[in-house]
Design a protein around this motif. Structure first.
Motif, PDB file in Angstrom:
ATOM      1  N   ALA A  21       0.828  -1.210   0.000  1.00 51.48           N
ATOM      2  CA  ALA A  21       0.000   0.000   0.000  1.00 51.48           C
ATOM      3  C   ALA A  21       0.861   1.258   0.000  1.00 51.48           C
ATOM      4  N   VAL A  22       1.893   1.273   0.849  1.00 48.92           N
ATOM      5  CA  VAL A  22       2.755   2.460   0.935  1.00 48.92           C
ATOM      6  C   VAL A  22       3.486   2.700  -0.382  1.00 48.92           C
ATOM      7  N   VAL A  23       4.090   1.656  -0.925  1.00 55.16           N
ATOM      8  CA  VAL A  23       4.840   1.805  -2.173  1.00 55.16           C
ATOM      9  C   VAL A  23       3.902   2.158  -3.326  1.00 55.16           C
ATOM     10  N   GLY A  67       5.137   3.539  -6.776  1.00 52.39           N
ATOM     11  CA  GLY A  67       6.067   2.455  -7.069  1.00 52.39           C
ATOM     12  C   GLY A  67       5.487   1.439  -8.045  1.00 52.39           C
ATOM     13  N   PRO A  68       6.346   0.647  -8.673  1.00 54.73           N
ATOM     14  CA  PRO A  68       5.912  -0.318  -9.703  1.00 54.73           C
ATOM     15  C   PRO A  68       5.344  -1.600  -9.099  1.00 54.73           C
ATOM     16  N   THR A  69       4.209  -1.497  -8.418  1.00 57.33           N
ATOM     17  CA  THR A  69       3.598  -2.668  -7.797  1.00 57.33           C
ATOM     18  C   THR A  69       2.512  -3.242  -8.689  1.00 57.33           C
ATOM     19  N   ALA A  70       2.251  -4.533  -8.536  1.00 55.59           N
ATOM     20  CA  ALA A  70       1.203  -5.189  -9.317  1.00 55.59           C
ATOM     21  C   ALA A  70       0.791  -6.479  -8.624  1.00 55.59           C
ATOM     22  N   SER A  71      -0.486  -6.787  -8.725  1.00 54.52           N
ATOM     23  CA  SER A  71      -1.020  -8.048  -8.215  1.00 54.52           C
ATOM     24  C   SER A  71      -1.413  -8.909  -9.405  1.00 54.52           C
ATOM     25  N   TRP A  72      -0.860 -10.111  -9.480  1.00 51.92           N
ATOM     26  CA  TRP A  72      -1.161 -11.015 -10.597  1.00 51.92           C
ATOM     27  C   TRP A  72      -2.401 -11.826 -10.239  1.00 51.92           C
ATOM     28  N   GLY A 114      -3.253  -4.343  -0.978  1.00 55.32           N
ATOM     29  CA  GLY A 114      -2.353  -3.191  -0.970  1.00 55.32           C
ATOM     30  C   GLY A 114      -2.313  -2.422  -2.271  1.00 55.32           C
ATOM     31  N   VAL A 115      -2.392  -3.108  -3.415  1.00 57.08           N
ATOM     32  CA  VAL A 115      -2.285  -2.416  -4.696  1.00 57.08           C
ATOM     33  C   VAL A 115      -3.507  -1.551  -5.009  1.00 57.08           C
ATOM     34  N   ARG A 116      -4.564  -1.683  -4.222  1.00 52.85           N
ATOM     35  CA  ARG A 116      -5.729  -0.808  -4.433  1.00 52.85           C
ATOM     36  C   ARG A 116      -5.420   0.641  -4.090  1.00 52.85           C
ATOM     37  N   PHE A 117      -4.386   0.865  -3.283  1.00 58.59           N
ATOM     38  CA  PHE A 117      -4.076   2.215  -2.823  1.00 58.59           C
ATOM     39  C   PHE A 117      -3.101   2.880  -3.790  1.00 58.59           C
ATOM     40  N   THR A 118      -3.671   3.444  -4.844  1.00 59.73           N
ATOM     41  CA  THR A 118      -2.904   4.075  -5.912  1.00 59.73           C
ATOM     42  C   THR A 118      -2.429   5.464  -5.486  1.00 59.73           C
ATOM     43  N   PRO A 119      -1.536   6.099  -6.289  1.00 59.04           N
ATOM     44  CA  PRO A 119      -1.074   7.447  -5.931  1.00 59.04           C
ATOM     45  C   PRO A 119      -2.216   8.453  -5.762  1.00 59.04           C
ATOM     46  N   GLY A 120      -3.304   8.279  -6.519  1.00 60.29           N
ATOM     47  CA  GLY A 120      -4.413   9.215  -6.402  1.00 60.29           C
ATOM     48  C   GLY A 120      -5.267   9.000  -5.170  1.00 60.29           C
ATOM     49  N   PHE A 121      -5.045   7.882  -4.459  1.00 59.35           N
ATOM     50  CA  PHE A 121      -5.907   7.570  -3.312  1.00 59.35           C
ATOM     51  C   PHE A 121      -5.773   8.615  -2.213  1.00 59.35           C
ATOM     52  N   ALA A 122      -4.540   8.961  -1.858  1.00 53.23           N
ATOM     53  CA  ALA A 122      -4.323   9.902  -0.751  1.00 53.23           C
ATOM     54  C   ALA A 122      -4.839  11.300  -1.076  1.00 53.23           C
ATOM     55  N   HIS A 123      -4.952  11.623  -2.370  1.00 53.94           N
ATOM     56  CA  HIS A 123      -5.413  12.957  -2.763  1.00 53.94           C
ATOM     57  C   HIS A 123      -6.907  12.986  -3.059  1.00 53.94           C
ATOM     58  N   ASP A 143     -15.128   5.968  -7.834  1.00 55.00           N
ATOM     59  CA  ASP A 143     -13.884   6.189  -7.098  1.00 55.00           C
ATOM     60  C   ASP A 143     -14.151   6.375  -5.610  1.00 55.00           C
ATOM     61  N   LEU A 144     -15.222   7.101  -5.266  1.00 50.85           N
ATOM     62  CA  LEU A 144     -15.555   7.289  -3.860  1.00 50.85           C
ATOM     63  C   LEU A 144     -16.057   5.998  -3.224  1.00 50.85           C
ATOM     64  N   VAL A 145     -16.857   5.247  -3.963  1.00 48.30           N
ATOM     65  CA  VAL A 145     -17.356   3.965  -3.446  1.00 48.30           C
ATOM     66  C   VAL A 145     -16.198   3.007  -3.182  1.00 48.30           C
ATOM     67  N   ALA A 146     -15.313   2.853  -4.176  1.00 54.04           N
ATOM     68  CA  ALA A 146     -14.190   1.924  -4.034  1.00 54.04           C
ATOM     69  C   ALA A 146     -13.246   2.351  -2.913  1.00 54.04           C
ATOM     70  N   SER A 147     -12.978   3.649  -2.807  1.00 51.34           N
ATOM     71  CA  SER A 147     -12.054   4.113  -1.762  1.00 51.34           C
ATOM     72  C   SER A 147     -12.629   3.878  -0.377  1.00 51.34           C
TER      73      SER A 147
END
Length: 370
Positions: free
Chosen positions: A53-55, A60-65, A266-275, A161-165
């Motif tokens: 989540a943090v990365v 960061g280049p994270t991905a869930s297969w 964790g990968v659900r928390f994208t860079p746009g999540f915090a903003h 976006d609001l529902v998912a967050s």
């Protein structure tokens, strides 16, 4: 000029995608080992979840297969199904009234959560969220089935976006707060129920994998939610309840399953999540903590009549995800069959009732600005 479709499936694209997956797995593994060393609760899930989540939020280049996530859900479904011996099934069946109460409680809690979000953020003022509609708060609030609620909400005109967050943050907080709280309070090892199989038999494990895999594939074909988890759980449960014990699940496989499930969260928390509407996320966080407290009170009250420890009932009634709470119960040895039964029945009720209830409350063409 090459088409975007061809460039997406080019060897270079595959190499980059594979590198992201490998990087994420190594990051999650290192985080899990650190949490093991620090003796945190659920180290193989919480470590990967937090690190990923943090990365991810840092870009960061994270991905869930997806295939790995499916294998993880299959593994956990199998492991939980092994707890449902004939004696345990009889015990859980005797708690039908508590299961029904939990469903009613979850639906009411979700409605209150949604009404509160709408009241806080719809009108003018410092907490106003631009464009917020009642349908958005409605589908952001049900307890369970996060992905399905996002899709349902989008179909009815909600802001996805609001529902998912809201669902992602709620599950994250519950997954962190309850295990750490239980470890601090020394609430573990209270369940005398042992799985039907405790020895790994490789031939039996292969047969179990085949049968539960077919169950998962059937659920995929039927387009059910969490198909690999539910399919494996149902088949393993049916076998164990019938007195058939093929094999236990190896501990290393269970740990690996927790790791990939932690990554998928964790990968659900994208860079746009915090903003994304900080006021919205703050309200969801406050409401989640309040729901945990309310669920603790509800669990204590039910426990007075059900002869079960309130900690087990809190896991079963908490506003967390089915896989995460079941894993918590398994690792902390807190009433795994009861927690699993509570969450599976609640999930089914939410999927069946939330959308019809929306139509009943607001109509098929509800005024989204109300």
């Amino acid at each position: 000029m090459r088409s975007p479709l061809l460039s997406r499936w080019s060897p270079r694209w595959f190499a980059q995608a594979a590198a992201r997956v490998v990087f994420t797995l190594l990051l999650a593994w290192a985080a899990a080992l650190l949490c093991v060393a620090l003796r945190t609760p659920l180290p193989w899930m919480i470590g990967p979840l937090l690190a990923t989540a943090v990365v991810s939020m840092w870009g960061g280049p994270t991905a869930s297969w997806t295939p790995l996530r499916n294998i993880g859900q299959w593994t956990i479904g199998c492991a939980l199904g092994l707890y449902f011996t004939p004696q345990v099934v009889a015990l859980v069946a005797g708690l039908w009234w508590a299961v029904v109460l939990n469903i009613v409680w979850a639906l009411l809690l979700g409605l209150l959560f949604g009404a509160w979000l709408y009241r806080v953020h719809h009108g003018p003022g410092p907490m106003h969220v631009k464009g917020l509609s009642r349908v958005t708060t409605y589908f952001a609030s049900p307890i369970g089935a996060a992905s399905e609620m996002t899709l349902m909400g989008e179909r009815h005109g909600a802001q996805p976006d609001l529902v998912a967050s809201a669902h992602s943050l709620r599950v994250l907080l519950v997954t962190l707060i309850i295990p750490f709280g239980f470890q601090w309070a020394g609430l573990s090892g209270l369940d005398a129920t042992l799985p039907g199989a405790r020895v790994v038999e490789w031939q039996g494990l292969a047969l179990l994998a085949l049968l539960t895999g077919l169950g998962g594939a059937l659920m995929v074909a039927l387009k059910r939610t969490n198909p690999w988890f539910i399919g494996a759980l149902v088949v393993a449960l049916a076998l164990t309840a019938s007195g058939v014990t093929l094999s236990a699940i190896p501990q290393w496989l269970s740990d690996a399953a927790q790791l990939v499930i932690g990554i998928s969260l964790g990968v659900r928390f994208t860079p746009g999540f915090a903003h994304m509407a900080p006021r919205w996320l703050a309200s969801v966080a406050v409401a989640t903590v309040a729901m945990i407290v309310l669920c603790a009170g509800f669990a204590w009250a039910v426990g007075r009549f059900a002869d079960l420890h309130w900690a087990t009932l809190l896991l079963g009634t908490s506003p967390g995800g089915i896989a995460e709470m079941a894993i918590t119960a398994k690792v902390l040895q807190l009433g795994v069959p009861v927690v699993t039964a509570f969450h599976v029945t609640r999930l089914a009720a939410v999927l069946l009732l939330v959308e019809p209830a929306y139509r009943w409350l607001y109509g098929n063409t509800a005024d989204l600005a109300r």
